[in-house]
Motif scaffolding. Structure first.
Motif, PDB file in Angstrom:
ATOM      1  N   GLU A 317       0.835  -1.207   0.000  1.00 22.10           N
ATOM      2  CA  GLU A 317       0.000   0.000   0.000  1.00 22.10           C
ATOM      3  C   GLU A 317       0.872   1.260   0.000  1.00 22.10           C
ATOM      4  N   TYR A 318       1.887   1.246   0.854  1.00 23.10           N
ATOM      5  CA  TYR A 318       2.780   2.416   0.929  1.00 23.10           C
ATOM      6  C   TYR A 318       3.557   2.593  -0.378  1.00 23.10           C
ATOM      7  N   ALA A 319       4.031   1.484  -0.908  1.00 17.57           N
ATOM      8  CA  ALA A 319       4.867   1.555  -2.118  1.00 17.57           C
ATOM      9  C   ALA A 319       4.076   2.071  -3.319  1.00 17.57           C
ATOM     10  N   LYS A 320       2.785   1.804  -3.334  1.00 22.28           N
ATOM     11  CA  LYS A 320       1.957   2.308  -4.431  1.00 22.28           C
ATOM     12  C   LYS A 320       1.608   3.786  -4.247  1.00 22.28           C
ATOM     13  N   ASP A 321       1.664   4.208  -3.000  1.00 18.82           N
ATOM     14  CA  ASP A 321       1.214   5.552  -2.652  1.00 18.82           C
ATOM     15  C   ASP A 321       2.354   6.581  -2.653  1.00 18.82           C
ATOM     16  N   ARG A 322       3.491   6.173  -2.137  1.00 18.71           N
ATOM     17  CA  ARG A 322       4.604   7.106  -1.917  1.00 18.71           C
ATOM     18  C   ARG A 322       5.332   7.408  -3.224  1.00 18.71           C
ATOM     19  N   VAL A 323       5.373   8.676  -3.574  1.00 15.82           N
ATOM     20  CA  VAL A 323       6.046   9.102  -4.803  1.00 15.82           C
ATOM     21  C   VAL A 323       7.435   9.630  -4.444  1.00 15.82           C
ATOM     22  N   GLN A 324       8.469   9.105  -5.088  1.00 13.70           N
ATOM     23  CA  GLN A 324       9.834   9.505  -4.760  1.00 13.70           C
ATOM     24  C   GLN A 324      10.796   9.042  -5.858  1.00 13.70           C
ATOM     25  N   SER A 325      11.540   9.963  -6.408  1.00 12.95           N
ATOM     26  CA  SER A 325      12.607   9.702  -7.379  1.00 12.95           C
ATOM     27  C   SER A 325      12.089   9.217  -8.733  1.00 12.95           C
ATOM     28  N   ARG A 326      12.877   9.562  -9.744  1.00 13.40           N
ATOM     29  CA  ARG A 326      12.545   9.126 -11.097  1.00 13.40           C
ATOM     30  C   ARG A 326      12.979   7.678 -11.304  1.00 13.40           C
ATOM     31  N   SER A 330      14.851   5.651 -16.802  1.00 10.44           N
ATOM     32  CA  SER A 330      14.517   6.911 -17.470  1.00 10.44           C
ATOM     33  C   SER A 330      13.178   6.857 -18.201  1.00 10.44           C
ATOM     34  N   SER A 331      12.293   5.955 -17.780  1.00 10.95           N
ATOM     35  CA  SER A 331      11.007   5.858 -18.464  1.00 10.95           C
ATOM     36  C   SER A 331      10.070   7.004 -18.090  1.00 10.95           C
ATOM     37  N   SER A 332      10.462   7.794 -17.103  1.00 10.65           N
ATOM     38  CA  SER A 332       9.664   8.969 -16.767  1.00 10.65           C
ATOM     39  C   SER A 332      10.607  10.086 -16.325  1.00 10.65           C
ATOM     40  N   LYS A 333      10.210  11.311 -16.651  1.00 14.95           N
ATOM     41  CA  LYS A 333      11.014  12.462 -16.235  1.00 14.95           C
ATOM     42  C   LYS A 333      10.591  12.927 -14.840  1.00 14.95           C
ATOM     43  N   HIS A 334       9.523  12.342 -14.345  1.00  7.99           N
ATOM     44  CA  HIS A 334       8.986  12.770 -13.057  1.00  7.99           C
ATOM     45  C   HIS A 334       9.137  11.669 -12.017  1.00  7.99           C
ATOM     46  N   PRO A 335       9.140  12.069 -10.757  1.00  6.39           N
ATOM     47  CA  PRO A 335       9.159  11.048  -9.703  1.00  6.39           C
ATOM     48  C   PRO A 335       7.962  10.120  -9.841  1.00  6.39           C
TER      49      PRO A 335
ATOM     50  N   SER B 170      14.635  10.372   0.021  1.00  9.56           N
ATOM     51  CA  SER B 170      15.824   9.954  -0.718  1.00  9.56           C
ATOM     52  C   SER B 170      16.069  10.871  -1.913  1.00  9.56           C
ATOM     53  N   ASP B 171      15.028  11.495  -2.405  1.00  9.15           N
ATOM     54  CA  ASP B 171      15.144  12.298  -3.625  1.00  9.15           C
ATOM     55  C   ASP B 171      15.270  13.780  -3.277  1.00  9.15           C
ATOM     56  N   LEU B 172      16.526  14.244  -3.173  1.00 11.07           N
ATOM     57  CA  LEU B 172      16.760  15.620  -2.732  1.00 11.07           C
ATOM     58  C   LEU B 172      16.413  16.642  -3.806  1.00 11.07           C
ATOM     59  N   SER B 173      16.186  16.179  -5.035  1.00  9.89           N
ATOM     60  CA  SER B 173      15.830  17.125  -6.094  1.00  9.89           C
ATOM     61  C   SER B 173      14.503  17.823  -5.784  1.00  9.89           C
ATOM     62  N   GLN B 174      13.720  17.228  -4.877  1.00  8.48           N
ATOM     63  CA  GLN B 174      12.392  17.775  -4.583  1.00  8.48           C
ATOM     64  C   GLN B 174      12.387  18.813  -3.448  1.00  8.48           C
ATOM     65  N   ILE B 175      13.576  19.175  -2.981  1.00 12.38           N
ATOM     66  CA  ILE B 175      13.646  20.130  -1.864  1.00 12.38           C
ATOM     67  C   ILE B 175      13.002  21.467  -2.229  1.00 12.38           C
ATOM     68  N   ARG B 176      12.214  22.002  -1.276  1.00 16.72           N
ATOM     69  CA  ARG B 176      11.487  23.251  -1.539  1.00 16.72           C
ATOM     70  C   ARG B 176      11.868  24.408  -0.617  1.00 16.72           C
ATOM     71  N   THR B 177      12.607  24.131   0.457  1.00 15.69           N
ATOM     72  CA  THR B 177      12.945  25.206   1.398  1.00 15.69           C
ATOM     73  C   THR B 177      13.616  26.371   0.637  1.00 15.69           C
ATOM     74  N   ARG B 178      13.123  27.593   0.889  1.00 14.87           N
ATOM     75  CA  ARG B 178      13.595  28.765   0.155  1.00 14.87           C
ATOM     76  C   ARG B 178      14.590  29.565   0.983  1.00 14.87           C
ATOM     77  N   ALA B 179      15.572  30.157   0.299  1.00 16.18           N
ATOM     78  CA  ALA B 179      16.521  31.058   0.963  1.00 16.18           C
ATOM     79  C   ALA B 179      16.529  32.369   0.187  1.00 16.18           C
ATOM     80  N   GLU B 180      16.047  33.441   0.831  1.00 14.02           N
ATOM     81  CA  GLU B 180      15.939  34.718   0.129  1.00 14.02           C
ATOM     82  C   GLU B 180      17.066  35.647   0.551  1.00 14.02           C
ATOM     83  N   PRO B 181      17.845  36.114  -0.434  1.00 14.57           N
ATOM     84  CA  PRO B 181      18.998  36.966  -0.100  1.00 14.57           C
ATOM     85  C   PRO B 181      18.554  38.300   0.493  1.00 14.57           C
ATOM     86  N   GLN B 182      19.301  38.775   1.486  1.00 13.72           N
ATOM     87  CA  GLN B 182      19.018  40.042   2.146  1.00 13.72           C
ATOM     88  C   GLN B 182      20.112  41.057   1.769  1.00 13.72           C
TER      89      GLN B 182
END
Lengths: 596, 596
Positions: A317-326, A330-335, B170-182
């Motif tokens: 259930e978790y493995a089907k639900d959790r989206v992470q990494s491509r 390379s069959s998808s450009k998205h996680p 595991s997929d750090l490409s998805q990081i969203r934390t923002r750093a705004e220059p001052q």
């Protein structure tokens, strides 16, 4: 946390591997048709999924509580237990004359699996009650049976098994609890018993303790142990309960898992003596206990299968639900959901293959048990009993060792979430960890497999199973494709390794017991992989014939069988090497105590 | 619960397998003699055994507590941490110019092992602080180094690593934390980080968070991530602390284990923005993070070794103490301590062999790291760096997978007592379970082993290690007796399997990535068993030459090596089969998502 019983897989194993049709043909089982089986399983799945499964996490978070000798079960457990009793679930395989349903063990077994998958802590109460029922049916007087068994089967009362004492764990010869005969034919018991599962609680009106103890002047060791029935509330001849007996819960354990099930320390006779009744003959207690233990050990094996399946379902259930990494290809450009990552797939396939193989082996064993009890031909009965008894330590030992691996992988599939208790995967891992310990550790199962089950009959049953494997290896020729040739190769190799170890055990058990016992657990595991692999192979052959009827279901059987062959059965030669290496026991026992 | 650091075994590995003498000959390490090493280890053992080990169980029973954003560590931890800082233990391998002791990693590594064996939860705080130190030394400005590093090394402040976010594990490409220059050159950070170990606590005066975040307009994916330093209390140019920064702990996790170490959810910038300082170049954050991660991953591998050893010591103690059952060879009519039972001996030998092999491999890797940093010849440095980098995912992935097995066996040796939390064996099992997950799961380590460490150099380093194994296989001829021929046979077979898999990985990584990645974890395990077995073989050869000096110690090395060969290294062919089976990825990926 949902639990949906895998009814299709259960029915497949019952019908195609365990031979439900033959079981239905046995005297007394005429009503146990495939349709009945399906109906019972569906009802059981409903009860377990809707009533018990939702209480499982709650039980872990709110364990049973001890206060001043009184143990309160997790809120909700008492009501669920009443529904369990009213639904007749305690009596699925017990005789109708004692209010049971009289169904085969082969149909009761998937119900037991569901119970344990849904809620292992809860399921322990019926498991122990079953042990008490077995003991009374085996050795009790007719009056004892009439008074106690229907109450146990209807869930009004529950039962316990009291073996262990602080100085007597695996070694029951060290039991010290005393039973002193009284003028009125009863006994007074004095002693301390530990690790008594559901030894005290508030879910039933009475608790029937089955207790091992020594009478005055009895022989030393296991030959001087008798079995006693000690009810929490005294019971008159009509089954009415009266005074509180002198057995008290002085504490419950703080455990790694199965927290909802109270593990009691019981004190017998601190206030004048706990009144008990002898069950069966004096000094035959261990013999009766072994009868209930065989049933209980099989049931613990089913706990392994059940919790493995639950952990598998949760991980899927978790493995089907959790989206992470491509995806790595390379069959998808998205996680993507992590079930698309090959290593997650490998872990899930491992969990699935282990669960299916241990389920198949256990159900096949259950069918042997039914044939051993009901077949009209006495010699046939004896033959099936011998096979059943050979399989019990494997079902218990191997399925539970696998359950630790499966629940461990279940955490890994969840990544960091798996380590957080709220997720629930960790509970399965903690709960499963007891299974290789209680009702005899894996080593105790393995000693049983060697001593009583392999050496005593000079390997007759073991070799008979090898002949069955040979037939399957031969039949695998009919299947087309790499899956079948792969299974054929690894099953043949596994069979060869197992055959070699059986001869090794027979050869060395007298002359070099240390060499044998250094490898007994490995022999048990080897037997599990080979006999479990055998069932997976049989499933592949059936699936090959039926594939057109349901390509998804049967195709999965073939793929899972192949995976089992290549990833698990392939370990057989390494187990053989570890057992028979030139220096066998010297390797294991080479170090002196001081060197550790 | 005692812990006695295995100083003799540590020194043996350092001197005989990892080549401490060569390390002492490196520029800057002139003082790092065998005598110094022994003295440091003895001091460390004393501190860990006397101060930290007694707090371990306490930490499990009294986890860190969160209240209104404040996290209080287990009573006693704060005092212990001050002693840790004052003793200079944070700085063993750091440069003297920043208040470190400037010792080789090879000497720091056994200290880290001891720390983790004594108290895994406690040890995590220095582990993460080390990561922060590494990051600053790698990429920080001279001012940042001067202000922050000495405080971190002296234990006045601690450090954290902030990578994970709810959607970015595991997929750090998805990081969203923002750093705004001052305007003033600082940044304001906004975002949520999870799983931050020791992310908030009361053991130090300040906490230095190293945080991955994105600056405005940065590229998508991992190429747009920068590294920031965000102190809990703002720090002026002289290192004096001032105002509270806008980073707050909003909760801590309820975990399976390592309960004394708070795992924080940190909220950055909910009250105007958390003030941060860029570390190194913009958009190079991941690169710096990988440097600290390599160090942290190695350290987590040492956590595996440490907790394995602790579990082993505890199991040995219990097995020598607990009396139960007569020996199977009838050598006594009375019950004996369970260490005399062959299966208990097998379990202890397995625990010991796994611990020794993973220790040896890790220390050898540490020596490569020292040579990579200090060898006068640049090409030699590059060579050692490559070997070190190949070994890091194995040390991390394999040692931690073994730690789960070792701590699992530790419970089993204890029987029923193992399941009772008061015994302590269960804590090791629970604590160890995180090790295959954090700092990159075993699959992430395995992907690193395949991608960056095997394929990128076209297998050059991997093949170089095989040549080293060949020399050892050859040298094993000199040893007499079954132990040496057995090791020789299994090491040769293991080397063959590993070589085949390296070629398989190189061959398929472009054409059939799914086939490769379905087996990467198995490749990692295979490499672990073969390279660990190689170290066990090298130890046997040394032990053979020295046996007369200390027959007990060196005899145990030979026996343990033989056991490793026959029980663990013997699994290599099965791993090879599982990876390359005709249908490799088809086997693992044969099922569609719906079929699960």
């Amino acid at each position: 946390m949902k639990y949906a019983a895998p009814i299709n897989d259960m029915l497949f194993v019952m019908n195609e591997l365990a031979g439900l049709e033959d079981i239905s043909a046995l005297p007394g089982f005429e009503d146990a048709s495939a349709e009945t089986a399906q109906a019972v399983l569906e009802e059981s799945a409903k009860f377990c999924g809707e009533v018990l499964a939702p209480l499982n996490f709650l039980g872990d978070q709110n364990p049973s509580v001890w206060k001043d000798g009184v143990v309160s079960a997790t809120p909700g457990f008492g009501d669920a237990f009443r529904l369990f009793g009213q639904g007749g679930w305690q009596g699925v395989q017990h005789l109708p004359e004692y209010s049971g349903q009289g169904l085969p063990k082969l149909i009761a077994t998937p119900c037991v699996e569901m119970l344990n998958a849904a809620n292992l802590s809860f399921a322990l109460c019926p498991l122990l009650t079953d042990g008490a029922i077995e003991a009374l049916l085996t050795a009790g007087t007719e009056a004892q049976k009439q008074v106690y068994v229907p109450k146990l089967i209807s869930g009004v009362w529950t039962g316990t098994m009291n073996l262990t004492e602080p100085q007597a764990g695996s070694d029951l010869s060290q039991i010290r609890t005393r039973a002193e005969p009284q003028q009125d034919g009863t006994y007074k018991l004095f002693g301390t018993k530990i690790y008594i599962t559901w030894g005290e609680h508030d879910m039933a009106e009475n608790i029937v303790h089955l207790v091992l103890a020594r009478t005055p002047g009895s022989p030393d060791g296991v030959k001087g142990i008798s079995l006693f029935l000690v009810p929490k509330f005294l019971v008159d001849n009509d089954g009415a309960t009266g005074e509180r007996n002198d057995v008290h819960c002085i504490s419950i354990e703080h455990k790694l898992g199965i927290k909802a099930s109270p593990t009691a320390v019981l004190q017998f006779g601190d206030h004048g003596g706990a009144i008990g009744h002898l069950v069966g003959k004096e000094n035959h207690g261990l013999e009766y206990m072994f009868i209930m233990m065989n049933a209980a050990r099989f049931a613990v094996g089913m706990q392994g299968v059940g919790i493995s399946d639950r952990a598998y379902q949760k991980a899927v259930e978790y493995a089907k639900d959790r989206v992470q990494s491509r995806p790595v290809d390379s069959s998808s450009k998205h996680p993507v959901s992590i079930i698309h990552h090959p290593d997650v797939r490998r872990m899930l396939a491992t969990m699935r293959a282990m669960t299916e193989a241990s389920r198949a082996l256990a159900y096949v064993a259950a069918a042997h048990c039914d044939l051993a009890h009901r077949h009209p031909d006495g010699n046939v009965r004896i033959g099936h009993q011998a096979v059943y008894e050979y399989l019990v330590p494997i079902v218990k030992g191997w399925s539970t060792e696998l359950a630790i691996e499966v629940t461990n992988l279940g955490i890994q599939v969840h990544g960091g979430m798996g380590y957080i208790e709220e997720t629930g995967a960790a509970q399965f891992f903690r709960d499963a960890r007891i299974l290789t310990i209680y009702e005899g550790t894996t080593a105790i199962q393995a000693n049983d497999l060697v001593g009583r089950k392999t050496v005593r009959d000079q390997g007759a049953v073991a070799r008979q199973l090898l002949v069955g494997i040979d037939a399957t290896i031969d039949a695998l020729r009919s299947g087309e494709g790499g899956a079948f040739s792969s299974m054929r190769r690894h099953l043949a190799q596994g069979r060869k390794s197992l055959a070699a170890i059986i001869e090794y055990v027979l050869d060395k058990s007298q002359t070099d017991p240390n060499a044998v016992f250094a490898g007994t657990v490995l022999y048990l595991k080897l037997a599990g992989y080979v006999l479990g692999g055998w069932q997976m192979a049989r499933a592949m052959i059936v699936a090959d014939q039926r594939q057109k009827e349901d390509p998804s279901f049967y195709g999965a059987k073939i793929a899972t069988g192949q995976f089992f062959a290549e990833h698990l059965l392939s370990q057989a030669p390494a187990l053989e090497i570890a057992i028979v290496s030139a220096n066998g026991a010297e390797g294991v026992l080479a170090l002196s105590e001081d060197q550790f």
